[in-house]
Design an enzyme around this catalytic site. Structure first.
Site, PDB file in Angstrom:
ATOM      1  N   ARG A 137      35.668  47.355  42.842  1.00  0.00           N
ATOM      2  CA  ARG A 137      36.065  48.531  42.110  1.00  0.00           C
ATOM      3  C   ARG A 137      36.872  47.736  40.919  1.00  0.00           C
ATOM      4  O   ARG A 137      37.777  47.206  41.428  1.00  0.00           O
ATOM      5  CB  ARG A 137      36.736  49.351  42.903  1.00  0.00           C
ATOM      6  CG  ARG A 137      36.993  50.792  42.129  1.00  0.00           C
ATOM      7  CD  ARG A 137      37.853  51.686  42.854  1.00  0.00           C
ATOM      8  NE  ARG A 137      39.161  51.357  43.157  1.00  0.00           N
ATOM      9  CZ  ARG A 137      39.752  51.243  44.479  1.00  0.00           C
ATOM     10  NH1 ARG A 137      39.107  51.434  45.447  1.00  0.00           N
ATOM     11  NH2 ARG A 137      41.168  50.785  44.201  1.00  0.00           N
ATOM     12  N   GLU A 156      43.608  46.170  37.994  1.00  0.00           N
ATOM     13  CA  GLU A 156      43.205  45.290  39.097  1.00  0.00           C
ATOM     14  C   GLU A 156      41.886  45.297  39.230  1.00  0.00           C
ATOM     15  O   GLU A 156      41.022  46.275  38.754  1.00  0.00           O
ATOM     16  CB  GLU A 156      44.051  45.240  40.314  1.00  0.00           C
ATOM     17  CG  GLU A 156      43.896  46.579  41.007  1.00  0.00           C
ATOM     18  CD  GLU A 156      44.776  46.751  42.367  1.00  0.00           C
ATOM     19  OE1 GLU A 156      45.395  45.674  42.617  1.00  0.00           O
ATOM     20  OE2 GLU A 156      44.694  47.613  43.029  1.00  0.00           O
ATOM     21  N   ASN A 158      39.103  44.774  42.419  1.00  0.00           N
ATOM     22  CA  ASN A 158      39.087  44.779  43.932  1.00  0.00           C
ATOM     23  C   ASN A 158      37.712  44.290  44.478  1.00  0.00           C
ATOM     24  O   ASN A 158      36.722  44.733  44.243  1.00  0.00           O
ATOM     25  CB  ASN A 158      39.344  46.423  44.448  1.00  0.00           C
ATOM     26  CG  ASN A 158      40.660  47.032  43.867  1.00  0.00           C
ATOM     27  OD1 ASN A 158      41.640  46.831  44.686  1.00  0.00           O
ATOM     28  ND2 ASN A 158      40.334  47.473  42.915  1.00  0.00           N
ATOM     29  N   SER A 163      37.810  51.079  48.457  1.00  0.00           N
ATOM     30  CA  SER A 163      37.604  52.478  49.129  1.00  0.00           C
ATOM     31  C   SER A 163      37.678  53.876  48.102  1.00  0.00           C
ATOM     32  O   SER A 163      37.513  53.649  47.145  1.00  0.00           O
ATOM     33  CB  SER A 163      38.789  52.698  50.242  1.00  0.00           C
ATOM     34  OG  SER A 163      39.938  52.764  49.437  1.00  0.00           O
ATOM     35  N   LYS A 330      45.533  38.216  42.775  1.00  0.00           N
ATOM     36  CA  LYS A 330      46.224  38.737  41.274  1.00  0.00           C
ATOM     37  C   LYS A 330      46.346  37.371  40.486  1.00  0.00           C
ATOM     38  O   LYS A 330      46.059  37.240  39.431  1.00  0.00           O
ATOM     39  CB  LYS A 330      47.476  39.170  41.571  1.00  0.00           C
ATOM     40  CG  LYS A 330      47.506  40.619  42.596  1.00  0.00           C
ATOM     41  CD  LYS A 330      46.546  41.669  41.741  1.00  0.00           C
ATOM     42  CE  LYS A 330      46.514  43.041  42.418  1.00  0.00           C
ATOM     43  NZ  LYS A 330      46.096  42.751  44.043  1.00  0.00           N
ATOM     44  N   LYS A 404      53.381  41.580  40.621  1.00  0.00           N
ATOM     45  CA  LYS A 404      52.181  41.621  41.585  1.00  0.00           C
ATOM     46  C   LYS A 404      52.258  40.460  42.666  1.00  0.00           C
ATOM     47  O   LYS A 404      52.139  39.177  42.023  1.00  0.00           O
ATOM     48  CB  LYS A 404      50.877  41.968  41.177  1.00  0.00           C
ATOM     49  CG  LYS A 404      50.905  43.123  40.408  1.00  0.00           C
ATOM     50  CD  LYS A 404      49.415  43.457  39.588  1.00  0.00           C
ATOM     51  CE  LYS A 404      49.499  44.822  38.927  1.00  0.00           C
ATOM     52  NZ  LYS A 404      48.184  45.040  38.504  1.00  0.00           N
ATOM     53  N   GLU A 408      46.595  43.244  48.634  1.00  0.00           N
ATOM     54  CA  GLU A 408      45.739  44.665  48.664  1.00  0.00           C
ATOM     55  C   GLU A 408      46.212  45.705  49.466  1.00  0.00           C
ATOM     56  O   GLU A 408      46.970  45.433  50.158  1.00  0.00           O
ATOM     57  CB  GLU A 408      44.255  44.414  48.813  1.00  0.00           C
ATOM     58  CG  GLU A 408      43.536  43.158  48.140  1.00  0.00           C
ATOM     59  CD  GLU A 408      43.744  43.563  46.581  1.00  0.00           C
ATOM     60  OE1 GLU A 408      43.683  44.523  46.082  1.00  0.00           O
ATOM     61  OE2 GLU A 408      43.565  42.471  45.642  1.00  0.00           O
ATOM     62  N   GLY A 409      45.888  46.883  48.886  1.00  0.00           N
ATOM     63  CA  GLY A 409      46.466  48.066  49.776  1.00  0.00           C
ATOM     64  C   GLY A 409      47.265  48.965  49.303  1.00  0.00           C
ATOM     65  O   GLY A 409      47.697  49.932  50.044  1.00  0.00           O
ATOM     66  N   ARG A 500      42.135  58.526  40.614  1.00  0.00           N
ATOM     67  CA  ARG A 500      43.140  58.920  41.332  1.00  0.00           C
ATOM     68  C   ARG A 500      44.461  59.235  40.779  1.00  0.00           C
ATOM     69  O   ARG A 500      44.699  58.560  39.456  1.00  0.00           O
ATOM     70  CB  ARG A 500      43.594  57.650  42.412  1.00  0.00           C
ATOM     71  CG  ARG A 500      42.632  57.095  43.442  1.00  0.00           C
ATOM     72  CD  ARG A 500      42.926  55.782  43.988  1.00  0.00           C
ATOM     73  NE  ARG A 500      42.737  54.764  42.956  1.00  0.00           N
ATOM     74  CZ  ARG A 500      43.388  53.256  43.328  1.00  0.00           C
ATOM     75  NH1 ARG A 500      43.589  53.258  44.486  1.00  0.00           N
ATOM     76  NH2 ARG A 500      43.222  52.620  42.337  1.00  0.00           N
TER      77      ARG A 500
END
Length: 526
Positions: A137, A156, A158, A163, A330, A404, A408-409, A500
């Site tokens: 993603r 970024e 992923n 998800s 990153k 950064k 992740e998350g 989002r």
């Protein structure tokens, strides 16, 4: 002040709902979400083994306006990124240099170093790598510069546990339903059927997993979902499981790292098998899909790393493999922006209709300026100590930056005014693990109606409180890539999208971490 040359007035979005309209739309939205699996498990001290209740996922009542031109660009970019990151994952020398524990980020980032050392040990054993699968993603924000057209800038990329694909598809259906039911009260001319782009992310992601399963070559094998204990976002995963069974006749088994410690083993041919109490014989695994393993907290002990490395040693197709997970760091994102680096991965580019230089130019235009805090060059004495150029630049520009780490998350970044104090406490040897990136400037004034599930009451009910607030929306484009074939080709596809949306006052953007709500798209013309 005119911020962009677009004819669509973002500051007038969304249309104003009356109190009666807001109440009706909220009722339609929340009941649709509950009826169509747009769900979370409730927040409980301990999730029961058999769930007995669910709450709707956080959501937006109106879709987010995205310029048609930039949405098409994001879809095109995904095909490029699919191939680029497949090539990065196959470049052992590059990953060793950038992410390794001998000269890269792994020297100073313990988590990255442990993953890299395990991967290095497996390579040294001479284990032949099977095919690799990525479910990717790429996340973007709209970037507004004064008196210039809006731009698309990458936040970024992923490579693990990408998800909300399936719940985002359900959110797109929700907004289509609200349009079909209410017409959005004829409040805006852009809210019409042809401006709601299709979203078939569930089928697309399942297609990628099914392609890996087919390439493995055993129809009776299972796909393993490696999951976190107490996962609340389980329905986002279950929709994929159902699609694999219903569309491809592929069975899924879900296991945590703790469960795999007792169930997983490799035979003499490195075939991964699980011994389960519900099965009369061990089952073979064709593909391993990680929805866990992206954060240090998923590995509380050395035995958890050992299980990850056992899975990596197997013949099963890992999604992602350790090198592909490292490729999503990153630091890799930052190194790609350095002169000449991207060109090393694109010199033989032959994507239909696009030359190598066009590919490079399109990708570079999607990036914000960024650099490593370990960047060397000119130094000066600041407060009695030498400062690396990367740190000095971050101090000078802190109000326009985000820092950064290799995580992740969500919830890991350092923003703006918090940067100087953070740099004061950052040890020199830790700088290599951090990058600085110029903040993207989304259009100002755009608002949204956001709904979250309330806290559970004693009776088990939840309360809903729609809030209208100024927002920022992040567009994510999904894709998959199956690679590692002897002839070097990459099977890849762009397969869907998500949005989002968060309150503008929030720096972070993760839905699972509580910062954002799920949203969808209404296309607008410039």
């Amino acid at each position: 002040m005119k911020m962009t040359s677009t004819s669509f007035d973002f500051a007038s979005w969304p249309p104003e709902l009356s109190e009666t309209q807001l109440e009706e739309t909220t009722r339609y939205a929340t009941t649709y979400a509950l009826a169509h699996g747009l769900l979370y498990l409730p927040q409980l001290p301990i999730q029961p083994p058999i769930p007995s209740s669910a709450i709707h996922a956080p959501l937006s009542l109106f879709p987010t306006p995205i310029p048609r031109r930039l949405f098409s660009l994001a879809q095109q970019l995904q095909n490029f990124y699919n191939i680029l990151y497949a090539r990065i994952a196959l470049d052992v020398e590059f990953l060793d240099k950038v992410m390794g524990a001998e000269e890269g980020v792994g020297r100073v980032d313990e988590f990255t170093g442990k993953l890299w050392r395990g991967w290095k040990e497996i390579r040294d054993e001479g284990v032949q790598r099977p095919l690799q699968l990525g479910l990717f993603r790429s996340d973007y924000l709209l970037h507004a510069r004064e008196n210039e057209p809006l731009e698309l800038k990458q936040v970024e990329f992923n490579t693990i546990s990408s998800s909300f694909g399936t719940l985002s598809e359900q959110t797109a259906k929700l907004h289509r339903y609200l349009h079909a039911t209410t017409g959005y009260y004829d409040l805006s001319p852009v809210l019409k059927e042809e401006n709601f782009p299709p979203n078939q992310t569930t089928a697309g992601l399942a297609e990628g997993l099914a392609a890996a399963h087919k390439a493995y070559g055993n129809k009776s094998a299972y796909i393993l979902f490696v999951v976190q204990a107490g996962e609340r976002n389980v329905f986002d995963q279950r929709w994929l499981e159902y699609a694999l069974l219903e569309r491809h006749s592929i069975h899924v088994v879900r296991q945590t790292f703790d469960e795999l410690m007792t169930s997983a083993s490799l035979d003499s041919n490195r075939v991964l098998k699980l011994t389960l109490p519900t099965k009369s014989a061990p089952i073979e695994i064709s593909t391993i899909y990680f929805r866990a393993g992206y954060t240090p907290t998923d590995y509380p002990g050395t035995e958890h790393y050992s299980i990850r490395f056992l899975l990596e040693r197997s013949k099963a197709i890992n999604c992602p493999s350790i090198p592909l997970q490292l490729a999503g760091g990153k630091k890799v994102q930052e190194v790609l922006t350095q002169p000449g680096v991207l060109e090393t991965f694109t010199k033989d580019w032959n994507y239909p209709g696009t030359t190598s230089q066009e590919f490079i130019d399109i990708l570079r235009l999607s990036w914000m300026p960024m650099w490593g805090l370990d960047q060397t060059g000119e130094r000066k004495i600041l407060s009695g100590s030498e400062q690396h150029l990367g740190v000095q630049k971050a101090r000078d520009r802190f109000s326009t930056l985000v820092l950064k780490p290799q995580r992740e998350g969500g919830g890991n970044n350092v923003y703006k005014e918090a940067i100087p104090e953070f740099l004061d406490n950052l040890l020199p040897e830790e700088r290599q693990a951090w990058i600085a990136m110029e903040l993207i400037s989304p259009p100002q004034g755009i608002q949204g109606y956001l709904i979250r599930s309330g806290s559970s009451s004693a009776s088990g009910d939840t309360q809903h409180a729609p809030v209208k607030t100024e927002v920022i929306s992040e567009l994510g484009i999904f894709g998959w890539a199956l690679f590692g074939f002897e002839d070097g080709h990459v099977d890849e596809k762009e397969v869907g999208w998500l949005v989002r949306t968060k309150g503008r006052e929030s720096n972070e953007g993760g839905v699972a971490t509580g910062f954002s709500v799920l949203d969808s798209i209404v296309l607008v013309d410039e």
